[in-house]
Scaffold this motif. Structure first.
Motif, PDB file in Angstrom:
ATOM      1  N   ARG A  16      -6.436   8.366   7.750  1.00 42.68           N
ATOM      2  CA  ARG A  16      -6.497   9.242   6.580  1.00 42.68           C
ATOM      3  C   ARG A  16      -6.859   8.402   5.368  1.00 42.68           C
ATOM      4  O   ARG A  16      -6.426   7.262   5.245  1.00 42.68           O
ATOM      5  CB  ARG A  16      -5.142   9.915   6.347  1.00 42.68           C
ATOM      6  CG  ARG A  16      -4.713  10.747   7.495  1.00 42.68           C
ATOM      7  CD  ARG A  16      -3.362  11.403   7.399  1.00 42.68           C
ATOM      8  NE  ARG A  16      -2.493  10.957   6.318  1.00 42.68           N
ATOM      9  CZ  ARG A  16      -1.393  11.573   5.976  1.00 42.68           C
ATOM     10  NH1 ARG A  16      -1.005  12.657   6.607  1.00 42.68           N
ATOM     11  NH2 ARG A  16      -0.642  11.121   5.001  1.00 42.68           N
ATOM     12  N   VAL A  17      -7.652   8.978   4.492  1.00 40.94           N
ATOM     13  CA  VAL A  17      -7.970   8.342   3.213  1.00 40.94           C
ATOM     14  C   VAL A  17      -7.831   9.384   2.113  1.00 40.94           C
ATOM     15  O   VAL A  17      -8.045  10.572   2.341  1.00 40.94           O
ATOM     16  CB  VAL A  17      -9.382   7.706   3.197  1.00 40.94           C
ATOM     17  CG1 VAL A  17      -9.484   6.548   4.172  1.00 40.94           C
ATOM     18  CG2 VAL A  17     -10.447   8.719   3.494  1.00 40.94           C
ATOM     19  N   GLU A  18      -7.440   8.914   0.935  1.00 41.11           N
ATOM     20  CA  GLU A  18      -7.205   9.817  -0.195  1.00 41.11           C
ATOM     21  C   GLU A  18      -8.176   9.530  -1.327  1.00 41.11           C
ATOM     22  O   GLU A  18      -8.678   8.415  -1.466  1.00 41.11           O
ATOM     23  CB  GLU A  18      -5.781   9.634  -0.727  1.00 41.11           C
ATOM     24  CG  GLU A  18      -4.712  10.072   0.216  1.00 41.11           C
ATOM     25  CD  GLU A  18      -3.318   9.922  -0.389  1.00 41.11           C
ATOM     26  OE1 GLU A  18      -3.202   9.662  -1.612  1.00 41.11           O
ATOM     27  OE2 GLU A  18      -2.355  10.065   0.361  1.00 41.11           O
ATOM     28  N   LEU A  19      -8.386  10.551  -2.137  1.00 40.93           N
ATOM     29  CA  LEU A  19      -9.224  10.427  -3.325  1.00 40.93           C
ATOM     30  C   LEU A  19      -8.661  11.343  -4.395  1.00 40.93           C
ATOM     31  O   LEU A  19      -8.378  12.515  -4.126  1.00 40.93           O
ATOM     32  CB  LEU A  19     -10.670  10.854  -3.015  1.00 40.93           C
ATOM     33  CG  LEU A  19     -11.612  10.969  -4.213  1.00 40.93           C
ATOM     34  CD1 LEU A  19     -12.004   9.584  -4.704  1.00 40.93           C
ATOM     35  CD2 LEU A  19     -12.841  11.777  -3.841  1.00 40.93           C
ATOM     36  N   THR A  20      -8.502  10.815  -5.603  1.00 40.74           N
ATOM     37  CA  THR A  20      -8.228  11.657  -6.755  1.00 40.74           C
ATOM     38  C   THR A  20      -9.574  11.914  -7.411  1.00 40.74           C
ATOM     39  O   THR A  20     -10.279  10.972  -7.792  1.00 40.74           O
ATOM     40  CB  THR A  20      -7.249  10.980  -7.735  1.00 40.74           C
ATOM     41  OG1 THR A  20      -6.014  10.750  -7.039  1.00 40.74           O
ATOM     42  CG2 THR A  20      -6.997  11.868  -8.939  1.00 40.74           C
ATOM     43  N   VAL A  21      -9.945  13.169  -7.513  1.00 40.26           N
ATOM     44  CA  VAL A  21     -11.269  13.566  -7.989  1.00 40.26           C
ATOM     45  C   VAL A  21     -11.430  13.193  -9.463  1.00 40.26           C
ATOM     46  O   VAL A  21     -10.597  13.551 -10.296  1.00 40.26           O
ATOM     47  CB  VAL A  21     -11.491  15.083  -7.794  1.00 40.26           C
ATOM     48  CG1 VAL A  21     -12.868  15.500  -8.299  1.00 40.26           C
ATOM     49  CG2 VAL A  21     -11.319  15.463  -6.329  1.00 40.26           C
ATOM     50  N   GLU A  48     -16.410  10.475   6.118  1.00 41.21           N
ATOM     51  CA  GLU A  48     -16.931   9.313   6.852  1.00 41.21           C
ATOM     52  C   GLU A  48     -16.033   8.091   6.658  1.00 41.21           C
ATOM     53  O   GLU A  48     -15.838   7.309   7.600  1.00 41.21           O
ATOM     54  CB  GLU A  48     -18.358   9.001   6.426  1.00 41.21           C
ATOM     55  CG  GLU A  48     -19.362   9.943   7.046  1.00 41.21           C
ATOM     56  CD  GLU A  48     -20.759   9.370   7.032  1.00 41.21           C
ATOM     57  OE1 GLU A  48     -21.291   9.126   8.128  1.00 41.21           O
ATOM     58  OE2 GLU A  48     -21.288   9.161   5.927  1.00 41.21           O
ATOM     59  N   ALA A  49     -15.495   7.913   5.474  1.00 39.17           N
ATOM     60  CA  ALA A  49     -14.588   6.789   5.234  1.00 39.17           C
ATOM     61  C   ALA A  49     -13.368   6.876   6.153  1.00 39.17           C
ATOM     62  O   ALA A  49     -12.879   5.851   6.646  1.00 39.17           O
ATOM     63  CB  ALA A  49     -14.157   6.761   3.767  1.00 39.17           C
ATOM     64  N   ALA A  50     -12.899   8.085   6.407  1.00 37.39           N
ATOM     65  CA  ALA A  50     -11.770   8.253   7.321  1.00 37.39           C
ATOM     66  C   ALA A  50     -12.155   7.864   8.744  1.00 37.39           C
ATOM     67  O   ALA A  50     -11.368   7.247   9.466  1.00 37.39           O
ATOM     68  CB  ALA A  50     -11.250   9.693   7.269  1.00 37.39           C
ATOM     69  N   SER A  87      -8.872  13.406   6.784  1.00 40.80           N
ATOM     70  CA  SER A  87      -8.303  12.955   8.050  1.00 40.80           C
ATOM     71  C   SER A  87      -9.388  12.962   9.113  1.00 40.80           C
ATOM     72  O   SER A  87     -10.194  13.896   9.165  1.00 40.80           O
ATOM     73  CB  SER A  87      -7.175  13.882   8.498  1.00 40.80           C
ATOM     74  OG  SER A  87      -6.155  13.931   7.537  1.00 40.80           O
ATOM     75  N   ALA A  88      -9.387  11.945   9.944  1.00 41.54           N
ATOM     76  CA  ALA A  88     -10.339  11.864  11.045  1.00 41.54           C
ATOM     77  C   ALA A  88      -9.576  11.600  12.333  1.00 41.54           C
ATOM     78  O   ALA A  88      -8.616  10.823  12.350  1.00 41.54           O
ATOM     79  CB  ALA A  88     -11.347  10.748  10.812  1.00 41.54           C
ATOM     80  N   ARG A  89     -10.021  12.251  13.394  1.00 43.52           N
ATOM     81  CA  ARG A  89      -9.427  12.042  14.725  1.00 43.52           C
ATOM     82  C   ARG A  89     -10.567  11.854  15.710  1.00 43.52           C
ATOM     83  O   ARG A  89     -11.455  12.707  15.810  1.00 43.52           O
ATOM     84  CB  ARG A  89      -8.567  13.235  15.117  1.00 43.52           C
ATOM     85  CG  ARG A  89      -7.955  13.111  16.495  1.00 43.52           C
ATOM     86  CD  ARG A  89      -7.057  14.317  16.796  1.00 43.52           C
ATOM     87  NE  ARG A  89      -6.524  14.244  18.126  1.00 43.52           N
ATOM     88  CZ  ARG A  89      -5.508  13.482  18.510  1.00 43.52           C
ATOM     89  NH1 ARG A  89      -4.914  12.706  17.622  1.00 43.52           N
ATOM     90  NH2 ARG A  89      -5.090  13.478  19.755  1.00 43.52           N
ATOM     91  N   LEU A  90     -10.540  10.736  16.429  1.00 49.88           N
ATOM     92  CA  LEU A  90     -11.536  10.472  17.462  1.00 49.88           C
ATOM     93  C   LEU A  90     -11.247  11.398  18.641  1.00 49.88           C
ATOM     94  O   LEU A  90     -10.172  11.334  19.238  1.00 49.88           O
ATOM     95  CB  LEU A  90     -11.482   9.008  17.895  1.00 49.88           C
ATOM     96  CG  LEU A  90     -12.475   8.564  18.956  1.00 49.88           C
ATOM     97  CD1 LEU A  90     -13.915   8.770  18.500  1.00 49.88           C
ATOM     98  CD2 LEU A  90     -12.235   7.106  19.326  1.00 49.88           C
ATOM     99  N   VAL A  91     -12.201  12.285  18.948  1.00 55.12           N
ATOM    100  CA  VAL A  91     -11.970  13.286  19.994  1.00 55.12           C
ATOM    101  C   VAL A  91     -12.779  13.034  21.253  1.00 55.12           C
ATOM    102  O   VAL A  91     -12.438  13.552  22.322  1.00 55.12           O
ATOM    103  CB  VAL A  91     -12.228  14.727  19.483  1.00 55.12           C
ATOM    104  CG1 VAL A  91     -11.215  15.086  18.401  1.00 55.12           C
ATOM    105  CG2 VAL A  91     -13.653  14.903  18.989  1.00 55.12           C
ATOM    106  N   ALA A  92     -13.855  12.244  21.169  1.00 53.41           N
ATOM    107  CA  ALA A  92     -14.662  11.976  22.357  1.00 53.41           C
ATOM    108  C   ALA A  92     -15.376  10.642  22.222  1.00 53.41           C
ATOM    109  O   ALA A  92     -15.819  10.272  21.136  1.00 53.41           O
ATOM    110  CB  ALA A  92     -15.687  13.086  22.572  1.00 53.41           C
ATOM    111  N   VAL A  93     -15.457   9.948  23.347  1.00 53.49           N
ATOM    112  CA  VAL A  93     -16.188   8.686  23.425  1.00 53.49           C
ATOM    113  C   VAL A  93     -17.156   8.812  24.598  1.00 53.49           C
ATOM    114  O   VAL A  93     -16.749   9.119  25.720  1.00 53.49           O
ATOM    115  CB  VAL A  93     -15.240   7.486  23.649  1.00 53.49           C
ATOM    116  CG1 VAL A  93     -16.026   6.193  23.782  1.00 53.49           C
ATOM    117  CG2 VAL A  93     -14.201   7.393  22.540  1.00 53.49           C
ATOM    118  N   ASP A  94     -18.437   8.617  24.315  1.00 51.82           N
ATOM    119  CA  ASP A  94     -19.468   8.676  25.344  1.00 51.82           C
ATOM    120  C   ASP A  94     -20.307   7.412  25.213  1.00 51.82           C
ATOM    121  O   ASP A  94     -21.253   7.360  24.415  1.00 51.82           O
ATOM    122  CB  ASP A  94     -20.324   9.929  25.174  1.00 51.82           C
ATOM    123  CG  ASP A  94     -21.378  10.079  26.254  1.00 51.82           C
ATOM    124  OD1 ASP A  94     -21.339   9.336  27.261  1.00 51.82           O
ATOM    125  OD2 ASP A  94     -22.260  10.941  26.090  1.00 51.82           O
TER     126      ASP A  94
END
Length: 134
Positions: A16-21, A48-50, A87-94
């Motif tokens: 997870r990465v945060e940003l204050t706009v 993308e940063a996440a 938030s990013a979650r790796l869901v598949a690796v090919d």
């Protein structure tokens, strides 16, 4: 018979990465519109940063990932001063292809959601090829 090396990444990695706009993050500032709210290009950059953060601790030496495909729905406006969380979650690796589900939220509100696909590459070779193309 020789053992196969463990894959560098496995589904389930998260970050997870945060940003204050700020004013610099608005559609007006990034050229994607004329309203003073979080611009879609900044939403994508945050997502993308996440994904990059999710792979950081498992990255093989000399490697990096590069973005190759994005699907993103920008669902809600976020004004300057608000804090958003990607938030990013790796869901598949090919093979070398890594697919992530991403969400960006502002409190309980979903600001954006989508998928980001990244490709694992040899960093030096990638940079050298890019320089030759230029």
């Amino acid at each position: 018979m020789q053992e196969q090396p463990e894959p560098a990444f496995a589904p389930g990695l998260t970050a997870r990465v945060e940003l204050t706009v700020t004013d610099a993050d608005t559609a007006q500032a990034v050229g994607s519109g004329d309203v003073p709210v979080l611009g879609t290009p900044r939403v994508l950059a945050l997502a993308e940063a996440a994904t990059v953060a999710a792979t950081a601790t498992s990255m093989p030496g000399g490697s990096t990932t590069v973005g190759v495909r994005v699907e993103l729905e920008h669902l809600a406006a976020t004004p300057v001063g608000r804090r958003v969380l990607a938030s990013a979650r790796l869901v598949a690796v090919d093979g070398r292809r890594l697919q992530f589900d991403v969400t960006v939220t502002d409190g309980n509100q979903t600001v954006a959601r989508g998928r980001v696909e990244r490709l694992l590459v040899d960093r030096q070779r990638f940079v050298e090829r890019a320089a030759r193309v230029s």
